[in-house]
Design a protein around this motif. Structure first.
Motif, PDB file in Angstrom:
ATOM      1  N   GLU A 126       0.825  -1.204   0.000  1.00 15.79           N
ATOM      2  CA  GLU A 126       0.000   0.000   0.000  1.00 15.79           C
ATOM      3  C   GLU A 126       0.861   1.256   0.000  1.00 15.79           C
ATOM      4  N   ALA A 127       1.961   1.227   0.754  1.00 11.95           N
ATOM      5  CA  ALA A 127       2.827   2.402   0.833  1.00 11.95           C
ATOM      6  C   ALA A 127       3.482   2.702  -0.509  1.00 11.95           C
ATOM      7  N   GLU A 128       3.884   1.679  -1.249  1.00 10.65           N
ATOM      8  CA  GLU A 128       4.508   1.891  -2.556  1.00 10.65           C
ATOM      9  C   GLU A 128       3.523   2.517  -3.538  1.00 10.65           C
ATOM     10  N   ILE A 129       2.281   2.072  -3.493  1.00  8.43           N
ATOM     11  CA  ILE A 129       1.250   2.645  -4.362  1.00  8.43           C
ATOM     12  C   ILE A 129       0.947   4.088  -3.948  1.00  8.43           C
ATOM     13  N   ALA A 130       0.830   4.293  -2.647  1.00 10.08           N
ATOM     14  CA  ALA A 130       0.410   5.604  -2.133  1.00 10.08           C
ATOM     15  C   ALA A 130       1.386   6.701  -2.529  1.00 10.08           C
ATOM     16  N   ARG A 131       2.667   6.460  -2.431  1.00  9.81           N
ATOM     17  CA  ARG A 131       3.596   7.549  -2.736  1.00  9.81           C
ATOM     18  C   ARG A 131       3.636   7.852  -4.239  1.00  9.81           C
ATOM     19  N   ALA A 132       3.443   6.839  -5.075  1.00  7.54           N
ATOM     20  CA  ALA A 132       3.351   7.098  -6.510  1.00  7.54           C
ATOM     21  C   ALA A 132       2.099   7.908  -6.827  1.00  7.54           C
ATOM     22  N   ALA A 133       0.994   7.558  -6.167  1.00  7.30           N
ATOM     23  CA  ALA A 133      -0.255   8.287  -6.395  1.00  7.30           C
ATOM     24  C   ALA A 133      -0.128   9.741  -5.964  1.00  7.30           C
ATOM     25  N   ARG A 134       0.438   9.971  -4.801  1.00  6.50           N
ATOM     26  CA  ARG A 134       0.589  11.350  -4.322  1.00  6.50           C
ATOM     27  C   ARG A 134       1.470  12.162  -5.270  1.00  6.50           C
ATOM     28  N   PHE A 135       2.534  11.547  -5.742  1.00  7.57           N
ATOM     29  CA  PHE A 135       3.413  12.236  -6.681  1.00  7.57           C
ATOM     30  C   PHE A 135       2.626  12.639  -7.926  1.00  7.57           C
ATOM     31  N   ALA A 136       1.800  11.732  -8.447  1.00  6.91           N
ATOM     32  CA  ALA A 136       1.029  12.017  -9.653  1.00  6.91           C
ATOM     33  C   ALA A 136       0.012  13.129  -9.418  1.00  6.91           C
ATOM     34  N   PHE A 137      -0.675  13.094  -8.280  1.00  7.30           N
ATOM     35  CA  PHE A 137      -1.652  14.136  -7.992  1.00  7.30           C
ATOM     36  C   PHE A 137      -0.979  15.502  -7.841  1.00  7.30           C
ATOM     37  N   GLU A 138       0.172  15.532  -7.181  1.00  9.28           N
ATOM     38  CA  GLU A 138       0.893  16.796  -7.040  1.00  9.28           C
ATOM     39  C   GLU A 138       1.335  17.326  -8.400  1.00  9.28           C
ATOM     40  N   LEU A 139       1.814  16.429  -9.251  1.00  8.85           N
ATOM     41  CA  LEU A 139       2.228  16.847 -10.589  1.00  8.85           C
ATOM     42  C   LEU A 139       1.040  17.391 -11.374  1.00  8.85           C
ATOM     43  N   ALA A 140      -0.100  16.730 -11.270  1.00 10.50           N
ATOM     44  CA  ALA A 140      -1.289  17.172 -11.997  1.00 10.50           C
ATOM     45  C   ALA A 140      -1.706  18.579 -11.579  1.00 10.50           C
ATOM     46  N   ARG A 141      -1.508  18.909 -10.323  1.00 12.97           N
ATOM     47  CA  ARG A 141      -1.854  20.258  -9.851  1.00 12.97           C
ATOM     48  C   ARG A 141      -1.014  21.336 -10.532  1.00 12.97           C
ATOM     49  N   THR A 142       0.134  20.973 -11.077  1.00  7.68           N
ATOM     50  CA  THR A 142       0.969  21.936 -11.788  1.00  7.68           C
ATOM     51  C   THR A 142       0.675  21.932 -13.283  1.00  7.68           C
ATOM     52  N   ARG A 143      -0.194  21.027 -13.706  1.00  3.81           N
ATOM     53  CA  ARG A 143      -0.509  20.902 -15.137  1.00  3.81           C
ATOM     54  C   ARG A 143      -1.996  21.212 -15.371  1.00  3.81           C
ATOM     55  N   ARG A 144      -2.789  20.221 -15.772  1.00  9.34           N
ATOM     56  CA  ARG A 144      -4.199  20.462 -16.095  1.00  9.34           C
ATOM     57  C   ARG A 144      -5.144  19.798 -15.099  1.00  9.34           C
ATOM     58  N   ASN A 145      -4.597  19.353 -13.976  1.00  4.40           N
ATOM     59  CA  ASN A 145      -5.407  18.899 -12.838  1.00  4.40           C
ATOM     60  C   ASN A 145      -6.222  17.639 -13.132  1.00  4.40           C
ATOM     61  N   HIS A 146      -5.648  16.726 -13.900  1.00  6.42           N
ATOM     62  CA  HIS A 146      -6.364  15.493 -14.245  1.00  6.42           C
ATOM     63  C   HIS A 146      -5.399  14.313 -14.158  1.00  6.42           C
ATOM     64  N   VAL A 147      -5.809  13.258 -13.466  1.00  2.77           N
ATOM     65  CA  VAL A 147      -5.010  12.034 -13.338  1.00  2.77           C
ATOM     66  C   VAL A 147      -5.813  10.848 -13.852  1.00  2.77           C
ATOM     67  N   THR A 148      -5.158  10.029 -14.659  1.00  2.00           N
ATOM     68  CA  THR A 148      -5.703   8.734 -15.056  1.00  2.00           C
ATOM     69  C   THR A 148      -4.870   7.658 -14.380  1.00  2.00           C
ATOM     70  N   SER A 149      -5.493   6.838 -13.570  1.00  2.00           N
ATOM     71  CA  SER A 149      -4.801   5.740 -12.899  1.00  2.00           C
ATOM     72  C   SER A 149      -5.075   4.455 -13.668  1.00  2.00           C
ATOM     73  N   VAL A 150      -4.017   3.716 -13.961  1.00  2.00           N
ATOM     74  CA  VAL A 150      -4.109   2.550 -14.843  1.00  2.00           C
ATOM     75  C   VAL A 150      -3.694   1.289 -14.085  1.00  2.00           C
ATOM     76  N   ASP A 151      -4.516   0.242 -14.196  1.00  6.21           N
ATOM     77  CA  ASP A 151      -4.237  -1.023 -13.525  1.00  6.21           C
ATOM     78  C   ASP A 151      -4.885  -2.163 -14.297  1.00  6.21           C
ATOM     79  N   LYS A 152      -4.771  -3.364 -13.765  1.00  6.75           N
ATOM     80  CA  LYS A 152      -5.528  -4.525 -14.257  1.00  6.75           C
ATOM     81  C   LYS A 152      -6.206  -5.178 -13.066  1.00  6.75           C
ATOM     82  N   GLY A 153      -6.947  -4.351 -12.326  1.00  8.69           N
ATOM     83  CA  GLY A 153      -7.601  -4.819 -11.118  1.00  8.69           C
ATOM     84  C   GLY A 153      -8.691  -5.836 -11.365  1.00  8.69           C
TER      85      GLY A 153
END
Length: 366
Positions: A164-191
């Motif tokens: 969970e921790a490995e996923i969480a820090r990648a997600a936070r990084f992506a959300f922070e990056l999106a805030r500097t761009r166009r504020n949209h994140v697409t999360s991709v998996d094979k859940g």
């Protein structure tokens, strides 16, 4: 002062890194970049010179560097090197040891290449997306792994594993990056078929609701993401995904521009107490042994990796933007290597393409 270690590597790595280093030194000479540059061999040359893929002195330099400018690794000749030595001197070791968990892979469509892309211009014009690939876990690091048994009953095993921790820090990084761009994140998996993928989606969803509700989030299965990248790539801003899917999908997105030789990347650690991240910068193309030594490789992925270094390690976003504009200006002026040239267009060699960028820097430096 930042400490930059240059590791040219194998194949076309030394050729494209040489040109990226020319550009980097221009910023030292003309734009106030304060950097100490050290260069060391990497890859097969170390095995040939020292009998090891990773001399202790080189590893010490890697551990002390603030930023690494990397070329490429891998040649057919490395098959003769013992597997343990290949792992000792491989990129995976650097990524894991320096904890470079966040891999940024931007894909931005230059207008000058709209007609040379295999895609229709109306589909790809204006594409500006960025992958955040989790880089230190998942399929490439999970255990158990290996090949067991004897032929014809050998068994190859790789483990797709995430905490969970490995996923969480990648997600936070992506959300922070999106805030500097166009504020949209697409999360991709094979859940739908992978438990680690289901956990990925659950963790990303929870972090979004608790911390980043201002950012728009959508989920896509990896196969659907591949389809959407082909039919509607302008619909993406930031794409966050695991190590395996990030590798495959970002390489596939290179087809939008028409060549992997155009694409840079940055691999970043978490910030330290002073807010600085360890980092490795490299073009995402491989070592291309079929054209190595011919002076025809496209250096723009390596040069654009210098722009990422300026932005994320040197704290010089204006200079990073200046370099990115210089690359676009060179392309607008008709500069082409063979991989991005239309039939009948003049083709530049590696050094000349880099010089076209340097000429634009000199002309447009203000």
């Amino acid at each position: 002062m930042i400490r930059i270690l240059v590791l040219p590597g194998d194949g076309v790595g030394p050729e494209v890194t040489r040109e990226a280093l020319r550009v980097l030194r221009w910023f030292i000479d003309h734009r106030g970049l304060k950097a100490e540059i050290t260069e060391r061999d990497f890859g097969l040359v170390n095995w040939q010179k020292h009998g090891t893929m990773m001399p202790d002195e080189t590893w010490a330099r890697i551990e002390e560097a603030d930023a690494i400018l990397f070329g490429a690794v891998g040649t057919l000749d490395q098959k003769a090197v013992p597997a343990e030595e290949r792992r000792k001197g491989g990129l995976l070791r650097i990524r894991k040891s320096l904890d470079l968990f966040a891999n940024i892979r931007p894909v931005r469509m230059p207008r000058a290449l709209l007609e040379t892309s295999p895609y229709k211009p109306r589909v790809i014009e204006g594409v500006d997306l960025c992958f955040v690939r989790e880089l230190t876990a998942g399929m490439y690091f999970g255990t158990p792994r290996g090949v067991t048994g004897e032929s014809p009953d050998r068994r190859g095993v790789n483990t797709h594993s995430y905490t969970e921790a490995e996923i969480a820090r990648a997600a936070r990084f992506a959300f922070e990056l999106a805030r500097t761009r166009r504020n949209h994140v697409t999360s991709v998996d094979k859940g739908n078929v992978m438990e680690a993928g289901a956990l990925w989606r659950d963790v990303v969803t929870g972090i979004h609701a608790a911390e980043y509700a201002d950012v728009e989030l959508r989920h896509l299965l990896a196969d659907n993401c591949a389809i959407q990248l082909s039919r509607a790539p302008r619909g993406f801003d930031v794409i966050v995904t695991d190590n395996l899917f990030g590798d495959l999908l970002s390489d596939a997105a290179g087809a939008i521009i028409g060549s992997l030789g155009m694409l840079p990347s940055a691999a970043l650690s978490a910030p330290d107490a002073a807010g600085r991240r360890r980092a490795l910068y490299e073009p995402i193309h491989g070592s291309a042994p079929d054209i190595a030594g011919q002076g025809v490789a496209n250096p723009l992925g390596a040069i654009l990796s210098v722009a990422l270094l300026l932005r994320h390690s040197a704290g010089m976003p204006a200079e990073a933007a200046l370099l990115e504009r210089a690359v676009e200006s060179a392309l607008d002026g008709g500069a082409r290597t063979a991989d991005i040239a239309a039939p009948g267009e003049a083709v530049l060699r590696t050094e000349a393409m880099a010089q076209a960028v340097l000429d634009r820097l000199i002309h447009d430096k203000t």
